[in-house]
Design an enzyme around this catalytic site. Structure first.
Site, PDB file in Angstrom:
ATOM      1  N   GLU A 141      61.416  -1.900  14.166  1.00  0.00           N
ATOM      2  CA  GLU A 141      61.719  -1.138  12.947  1.00  0.00           C
ATOM      3  C   GLU A 141      63.141  -1.439  12.477  1.00  0.00           C
ATOM      4  OE1 GLU A 141      61.083   3.096  13.383  1.00  0.00           O
ATOM      5  OE2 GLU A 141      62.528   3.570  11.823  1.00  0.00           O
ATOM      6  N   ILE A 144      55.070   7.821  11.986  1.00  0.00           N
ATOM      7  CA  ILE A 144      55.633   7.787  13.337  1.00  0.00           C
ATOM      8  C   ILE A 144      55.998   9.201  13.770  1.00  0.00           C
ATOM      9  CG2 ILE A 144      57.428   6.743  14.798  1.00  0.00           C
ATOM     10  CD1 ILE A 144      55.784   4.645  13.364  1.00  0.00           C
ATOM     11  N   GLY A 145      55.346   9.686  14.804  1.00  0.00           N
ATOM     12  CA  GLY A 145      55.584  11.048  15.294  1.00  0.00           C
ATOM     13  C   GLY A 145      56.365  11.054  16.592  1.00  0.00           C
ATOM     14  N   TYR A 146      57.676  10.798  16.516  1.00  0.00           N
ATOM     15  CA  TYR A 146      58.534  10.882  17.701  1.00  0.00           C
ATOM     16  C   TYR A 146      59.353  12.179  17.658  1.00  0.00           C
ATOM     17  CZ  TYR A 146      57.994   5.727  18.033  1.00  0.00           C
ATOM     18  OH  TYR A 146      57.521   4.454  18.124  1.00  0.00           O
ATOM     19  N   SER A 147      60.180  12.321  16.602  1.00  0.00           N
ATOM     20  CA  SER A 147      61.191  13.383  16.571  1.00  0.00           C
ATOM     21  C   SER A 147      60.571  14.767  16.544  1.00  0.00           C
ATOM     22  CB  SER A 147      62.085  13.227  15.336  1.00  0.00           C
ATOM     23  OG  SER A 147      62.686  11.960  15.342  1.00  0.00           O
ATOM     24  N   THR A 175      70.316   7.592  15.088  1.00  0.00           N
ATOM     25  CA  THR A 175      71.627   7.758  14.417  1.00  0.00           C
ATOM     26  C   THR A 175      72.563   6.589  14.730  1.00  0.00           C
ATOM     27  OG1 THR A 175      72.786   8.949  16.174  1.00  0.00           O
ATOM     28  CG2 THR A 175      71.424  10.271  14.668  1.00  0.00           C
ATOM     29  N   ASN A 176      73.534   6.425  13.834  1.00  0.00           N
ATOM     30  CA  ASN A 176      74.470   5.311  14.008  1.00  0.00           C
ATOM     31  C   ASN A 176      75.283   5.456  15.292  1.00  0.00           C
ATOM     32  OD1 ASN A 176      73.432   4.375  11.685  1.00  0.00           O
ATOM     33  ND2 ASN A 176      75.334   4.388  10.510  1.00  0.00           N
ATOM     34  N   GLU A 177      75.603   6.702  15.664  1.00  0.00           N
ATOM     35  CA  GLU A 177      76.374   6.895  16.899  1.00  0.00           C
ATOM     36  C   GLU A 177      75.574   6.366  18.098  1.00  0.00           C
ATOM     37  OE1 GLU A 177      75.969   9.231  14.587  1.00  0.00           O
ATOM     38  OE2 GLU A 177      78.020   9.356  13.828  1.00  0.00           O
TER      39      GLU A 177
END
Ligand SMILES: Cc1cc2nc3c(=O)[nH]c(=O)nc-3n(C[C@H](O)[C@H](O)[C@H](O)COP(=O)(O)OP(=O)(O)OC[C@H]3O[C@@H](n4cnc5c(N)ncnc54)[C@H](O)[C@@H]3O)c2cc1C
Length: 389
Positions: free
Chosen positions: A245, A128-131, A372-374
């Site tokens: 996911e 997966i190429g997002y970030s 992230t959890n936030e």
């Protein structure tokens, strides 16, 4: 668990277990070892194992029959993923559980013909190429640019944390086709083979020892027919894939708790009547409840999918609970074990085979992986509870 399942679901699980028990033990053991070493990227044995399952018709449990699946409910798919994880065997990860279902919903007919049968055969693995280095939580600011040139897009930019890129056959790639200011309205989704000229993969090893990657894209050409959905409308595919996911995070805490129970049992602490043993028993009991909650979160998501809806806040709640619980089990487990618990994974003297020590090292990255959890808490507040920002 049995009582929560319908007769049909229980029969499915019984069949699956019988099938897995009947597989070549050498292949299963080699796959298991490889998968424990690095669950983020199925390699030689993992691929052979998934091909075996594919050939025997066990992949795509909840995929519609018209696309070669078994046409069962998402709950059975969840049972499949859990059973495989319990045995520490790969269950198809994102390709089968996230990318495939998105292609079924949003892919073009030619893309479905090209990719779905090969995913079900266990032949394809997507990374997966997002970030990007400057686009993580704020993914809508991504800068990897795709410029149309005839029938192709020419792509330049850099991705980071592209897990599995070194073993994947294909990349599910988010690119900017609109202006930077267009944010999520100017993002498109492309599929490219990993061996296409212009892709360079460099390893990044996490503190838990697992591998993820940086991926560099230099004048990579991607045929426009490999765009999923319309130009500038890739955001829908990205968010749908992320929600699928996040639904499939659930099994690891159960396995990690089992390592702790195994250690306590071997130390005779499960039935001893001392203050120290009581502390171990109480902690394990409380964690066992939390593990069941984790499973219920995942089941709730599966039920929402079964109703034809996509779980948003529910998927986020699942992901947060799962990630924090993994860390808590390893943390409390090592506290109970005491200073011996610091003996590292890989040493023959490590209590619980070092799985809790390694788990504690690797669990912080899961506050980030999958979003992230936030950010998940934000989704729960806004989409789940209807709060305004
Ligand atoms: C092990 C691992 C595997 C991964 N695999 C993949 C992969 O395969 N493919 C892929 O594309 N990406 C992958 N990622 C990337 C992951 O999705 C990102 O790390 C994540 O989205 C966070 O982005 P970032 O690292 O840039 O952190 P940042 O977005 O810079 O965040 C830094 C900190 O700021 C906080 N923060 C940021 N914005 C807000 C806000 N609005 N409100 C409150 N807090 C905020 C974050 O919660 C975090 O604590 C992976 C990451 C890890 C660790």
């Amino acid at each position: 668990m049995k009582s929560l399942l319908s007769q049909g679901q229980w029969a499915f699980l019984t069949d699956l277990r019988a099938y897995l028990d009947g597989l070549d033990p050498a292949l299963v053991e080699a796959t298991r070892r490889e998968n424990i070493e690095d669950p983020m990227q199925p390699r030689e044995h993992g691929r052979a194992f998934l091909r075996r399952l594919g050939a025997d018709g066990w992949l795509g449990v909840s995929w519609p029959r018209e696309f070669g699946g078994q046409g069962r409910s998402p709950l059975e798919h969840w049972l499949f993923a859990e059973e495989l994880y319990d045995r520490r065997l790969p269950n198809g990860l994102l390709t089968l559980n996230s990318i495939g279902p998105v292609l079924i919903r949003l892919g073009g007919e030619a893309q479905k013909r090209q990719y779905l049968p090969r995913i079900l055969a266990g032949d394809l693995e997507f990374a997966i190429g997002y970030s990007e280095p400057d686009a993580g939580s704020d993914l809508a600011s991504l800068r990897t640019r795709a410029v149309r040139d005839g029938d192709d897009y020419v792509v330049n930019g850099q991705k980071i944390w592209t897990t599995g890129a070194s073993v994947a056959t294909h990349l599910w790639l988010a690119v900017r086709t609109g202006s930077v200011e267009s944010r999520h309205k100017g993002v498109s989704l492309l599929i490219t083979p990993m061996d296409a000229p212009g892709i360079t993969v460099r390893p990044i090893i996490t503190q838990g020892g697992e591998r993820t990657n940086a991926v560099f894209l230099d004048d990579l050409r991607v045929p426009a027919e490999q765009r999923v959905g319309e130009e500038n409308e890739g955001w829908a595919a990205i968010t749908a894939a992320l929600n699928f996911e996040r639904m499939f995070y659930h099994n690891e805490p159960r396995w990690e708790l089992r390592q702790l129970v195994g250690w306590a049992d071997a130390a005779g602490l499960l039935d001893e009547d001392t203050a120290a043993a009581h502390e171990v028993q109480t902690t394990i009991g409380e964690l066992a409840v939390d593990v069941e909650i984790c499973r219920l979160f995942a089941q709730r998501g599966a039920r929402i999918l079964a109703e034809g809806r996509v779980p948003y806040a529910e998927a986020s709640a699942n992901k947060v609970w799962w990630g924090e619980l993994r860390q808590r089990i390893c943390d409390l487990g090592l506290d109970l074990i005491g200073e011996d618990g610091t003996v590292a994974y890989g040493s023959e003297f490590a209590p619980a085979q070092g799985h809790l020590e390694r788990g504690l090292r690797s669990s912080p990255v899961w506050r980030f992986g999958g979003g992230t959890n936030e950010i998940q808490l934000d989704i729960i507040a806004t989409r789940g509870l209807g709060m305004t920002k």
